[in-house]
Design a protein around this motif. Structure first.
Motif, PDB file in Angstrom:
ATOM      1  N   GLU A   1       0.618  -1.556   0.160  1.00  0.00           N
ATOM      2  CA  GLU A   1      -0.240   0.386   0.240  1.00  0.00           C
ATOM      3  C   GLU A   1       0.474   1.260  -0.466  1.00  0.00           C
ATOM      4  O   GLU A   1       0.364   2.324  -0.350  1.00  0.00           O
ATOM      5  N   TYR A   2       2.191   1.423   0.758  1.00  0.00           N
ATOM      6  CA  TYR A   2       2.842   2.446   0.593  1.00  0.00           C
ATOM      7  C   TYR A   2       3.401   2.770  -0.618  1.00  0.00           C
ATOM      8  O   TYR A   2       4.637   3.379  -0.282  1.00  0.00           O
ATOM      9  N   THR A   3       4.050   1.243  -1.198  1.00  0.00           N
ATOM     10  CA  THR A   3       5.491   1.518  -2.106  1.00  0.00           C
ATOM     11  C   THR A   3       4.731   1.335  -3.576  1.00  0.00           C
ATOM     12  O   THR A   3       5.698   1.508  -3.838  1.00  0.00           O
ATOM     13  N   ASP A   4       3.436   1.061  -3.657  1.00  0.00           N
ATOM     14  CA  ASP A   4       2.822   1.271  -5.239  1.00  0.00           C
ATOM     15  C   ASP A   4       3.107   2.376  -5.846  1.00  0.00           C
ATOM     16  O   ASP A   4       3.657   1.876  -7.163  1.00  0.00           O
ATOM     17  N   LEU A   5       2.904   3.201  -5.269  1.00  0.00           N
ATOM     18  CA  LEU A   5       2.170   4.940  -5.875  1.00  0.00           C
ATOM     19  C   LEU A   5       2.970   5.740  -5.330  1.00  0.00           C
ATOM     20  O   LEU A   5       2.909   6.841  -5.561  1.00  0.00           O
ATOM     21  N   TYR A   6       4.449   5.300  -4.630  1.00  0.00           N
ATOM     22  CA  TYR A   6       4.712   6.053  -3.899  1.00  0.00           C
ATOM     23  C   TYR A   6       6.018   7.269  -5.312  1.00  0.00           C
ATOM     24  O   TYR A   6       6.214   6.944  -5.716  1.00  0.00           O
ATOM     25  N   VAL A   7       5.957   8.483  -5.138  1.00  0.00           N
ATOM     26  CA  VAL A   7       6.905   9.269  -5.496  1.00  0.00           C
ATOM     27  C   VAL A   7       7.559   9.697  -4.611  1.00  0.00           C
ATOM     28  O   VAL A   7       8.067  10.441  -3.535  1.00  0.00           O
TER      29      VAL A   7
END
Length: 80
Positions: free
Chosen positions: A10-16
């Motif tokens: 949840e934290y890493t998939d869309l992290y910029v």
């Protein structure tokens, strides 16, 4: 409390990555400790999860150790 794989995702998939993310990762790998500061909602937890996941992937932990542990630290007071 350890994070489950789905929580990490949840934290890493869309992290910029923010500015200076690479310097933070280098510091974490070199010192095995990193303090993230910021106001609520600033992304500290997401940054912490991503930095830790990347450090573990890069095997920076081979010389020391990291723990997949996030604690709520609101009870801590600033020195002084």
């Amino acid at each position: 409390m350890p994070l489950a794989e789905d929580e990490v995702t949840e934290y890493t998939d869309l992290y910029v990555q923010p500015e200076r993310y690479d310097q933070a990762l280098d510091a974490l790998c070199a010192r095995h400790l990193l303090v993230l500061t910021g106001s609520p909602g600033s992304g500290r937890t997401a940054a912490a999860v991503n930095l830790l996941a990347e450090a573990l992937t890069l095997n920076c932990a081979a010389q020391g150790g990291y723990h997949r542990l996030l604690a709520h630290l609101s009870g801590l007071e600033a020195p002084g």
